[in-house]
Design a protein around this motif. Sequence first.
Motif, PDB file in Angstrom:
ATOM      1  N   ALA A  48       0.853  -1.188   0.000  1.00  0.00           N
ATOM      2  CA  ALA A  48       0.000   0.000   0.000  1.00  0.00           C
ATOM      3  C   ALA A  48       0.883   1.231   0.000  1.00  0.00           C
ATOM      4  O   ALA A  48       2.026   1.199   0.458  1.00  0.00           O
ATOM      5  CB  ALA A  48      -0.912   0.008   1.220  1.00  0.00           C
ATOM      6  N   CYS A  49       0.303   2.313  -0.503  1.00  0.00           N
ATOM      7  CA  CYS A  49       1.024   3.587  -0.508  1.00  0.00           C
ATOM      8  C   CYS A  49       0.011   4.707  -0.376  1.00  0.00           C
ATOM      9  O   CYS A  49      -1.119   4.594  -0.912  1.00  0.00           O
ATOM     10  CB  CYS A  49       1.824   3.739  -1.801  1.00  0.00           C
ATOM     11  SG  CYS A  49       2.891   5.197  -1.846  1.00  0.00           S
ATOM     12  N   SER A  62      -3.326  -8.261  -3.560  1.00  0.00           N
ATOM     13  CA  SER A  62      -3.347  -9.251  -2.485  1.00  0.00           C
ATOM     14  C   SER A  62      -3.974  -8.717  -1.196  1.00  0.00           C
ATOM     15  O   SER A  62      -4.389  -9.513  -0.343  1.00  0.00           O
ATOM     16  CB  SER A  62      -1.926  -9.749  -2.203  1.00  0.00           C
ATOM     17  OG  SER A  62      -1.076  -8.670  -1.836  1.00  0.00           O
ATOM     18  N   VAL A  63      -4.035  -7.392  -1.048  1.00  0.00           N
ATOM     19  CA  VAL A  63      -4.569  -6.828   0.200  1.00  0.00           C
ATOM     20  C   VAL A  63      -5.745  -5.888  -0.027  1.00  0.00           C
ATOM     21  O   VAL A  63      -6.347  -5.408   0.935  1.00  0.00           O
ATOM     22  CB  VAL A  63      -3.465  -6.096   0.990  1.00  0.00           C
ATOM     23  CG1 VAL A  63      -2.304  -7.042   1.284  1.00  0.00           C
ATOM     24  CG2 VAL A  63      -3.001  -4.845   0.265  1.00  0.00           C
ATOM     25  N   LYS A  64      -6.067  -5.637  -1.277  1.00  0.00           N
ATOM     26  CA  LYS A  64      -7.145  -4.697  -1.586  1.00  0.00           C
ATOM     27  C   LYS A  64      -8.449  -5.175  -0.960  1.00  0.00           C
ATOM     28  O   LYS A  64      -8.806  -6.350  -1.061  1.00  0.00           O
ATOM     29  CB  LYS A  64      -7.285  -4.583  -3.106  1.00  0.00           C
ATOM     30  CG  LYS A  64      -8.024  -3.359  -3.574  1.00  0.00           C
ATOM     31  CD  LYS A  64      -7.950  -3.253  -5.095  1.00  0.00           C
ATOM     32  CE  LYS A  64      -6.552  -2.986  -5.581  1.00  0.00           C
ATOM     33  NZ  LYS A  64      -6.477  -2.816  -7.058  1.00  0.00           N
ATOM     34  N   ILE A  69      -4.689   2.017   4.326  1.00  0.00           N
ATOM     35  CA  ILE A  69      -3.589   2.903   4.724  1.00  0.00           C
ATOM     36  C   ILE A  69      -4.161   4.289   4.966  1.00  0.00           C
ATOM     37  O   ILE A  69      -5.055   4.749   4.234  1.00  0.00           O
ATOM     38  CB  ILE A  69      -2.467   2.913   3.653  1.00  0.00           C
ATOM     39  CG1 ILE A  69      -1.233   3.646   4.164  1.00  0.00           C
ATOM     40  CG2 ILE A  69      -2.976   3.478   2.332  1.00  0.00           C
ATOM     41  CD1 ILE A  69      -0.013   3.515   3.242  1.00  0.00           C
ATOM     42  N   SER A  70      -3.651   4.956   5.990  1.00  0.00           N
ATOM     43  CA  SER A  70      -4.087   6.319   6.293  1.00  0.00           C
ATOM     44  C   SER A  70      -2.923   7.062   6.932  1.00  0.00           C
ATOM     45  O   SER A  70      -1.933   6.457   7.350  1.00  0.00           O
ATOM     46  CB  SER A  70      -5.303   6.310   7.215  1.00  0.00           C
ATOM     47  OG  SER A  70      -4.991   5.691   8.455  1.00  0.00           O
ATOM     48  N   ARG A  71      -3.050   8.382   6.984  1.00  0.00           N
ATOM     49  CA  ARG A  71      -1.969   9.172   7.557  1.00  0.00           C
ATOM     50  C   ARG A  71      -2.534  10.284   8.426  1.00  0.00           C
ATOM     51  O   ARG A  71      -3.632  10.778   8.197  1.00  0.00           O
ATOM     52  CB  ARG A  71      -1.081   9.751   6.444  1.00  0.00           C
ATOM     53  CG  ARG A  71      -1.761  10.739   5.527  1.00  0.00           C
ATOM     54  CD  ARG A  71      -0.915  11.017   4.286  1.00  0.00           C
ATOM     55  NE  ARG A  71       0.329  11.693   4.618  1.00  0.00           N
ATOM     56  CZ  ARG A  71       1.440  11.594   3.868  1.00  0.00           C
ATOM     57  NH1 ARG A  71       1.447  10.842   2.791  1.00  0.00           N
ATOM     58  NH2 ARG A  71       2.531  12.245   4.210  1.00  0.00           N
ATOM     59  N   ASN A  83      -7.384  -6.061   8.193  1.00  0.00           N
ATOM     60  CA  ASN A  83      -8.544  -6.851   8.595  1.00  0.00           C
ATOM     61  C   ASN A  83      -8.578  -8.171   7.827  1.00  0.00           C
ATOM     62  O   ASN A  83      -7.901  -8.326   6.809  1.00  0.00           O
ATOM     63  CB  ASN A  83      -9.826  -6.071   8.325  1.00  0.00           C
ATOM     64  CG  ASN A  83      -9.912  -4.772   9.111  1.00  0.00           C
ATOM     65  OD1 ASN A  83      -9.388  -4.666  10.222  1.00  0.00           O
ATOM     66  ND2 ASN A  83     -10.560  -3.784   8.541  1.00  0.00           N
ATOM     67  N   SER A  84      -9.369  -9.086   8.308  1.00  0.00           N
ATOM     68  CA  SER A  84      -9.542 -10.390   7.647  1.00  0.00           C
ATOM     69  C   SER A  84      -8.194 -11.022   7.329  1.00  0.00           C
ATOM     70  O   SER A  84      -7.944 -11.481   6.208  1.00  0.00           O
ATOM     71  CB  SER A  84     -10.372 -10.223   6.356  1.00  0.00           C
ATOM     72  OG  SER A  84     -11.621  -9.630   6.630  1.00  0.00           O
TER      73      SER A  84
END
Length: 120
Positions: A48-49, A62-64, A69-71, A83-84
């Motif tokens: 993620a980015c 694979s993770v979508k 991701i957050s900042r 999650n999951s």
Amino acid sequence: VQLQASGGGLVQPGGSLRLSCVLSGFGLEYYAIGWLRQAPGKERERLACISSLDDSTYYADSVKGRFTISRDNAKKTVYLQMNSLLVEDTAVYYCATRAECSEEFQENYWGQGTQVTVSS
């Protein structure tokens, strides 16, 4: 610039974890931040980015839908909500700065990694 990743641990399949990445030495708002992982015997994988320009986010297939991701620039912290979780998510997770999230931009500064183990 230094990054400190934390929040890893042992979790059961289907569970959740939130990783944190704290940046010191410079303002977080100047960097895109990526999360990556590396499992034993496997290549490092970008997950993620989050952009420094407009907070746009990008995810590996694979993770979508499972990871977010957050900042928080005021706290100089980037989060990865997972999650999951699956057994195959077991890896060392790293955060790193990038100039931006486009693929051609490589990671510059790295955190030390935090272990995530998904197991029953």
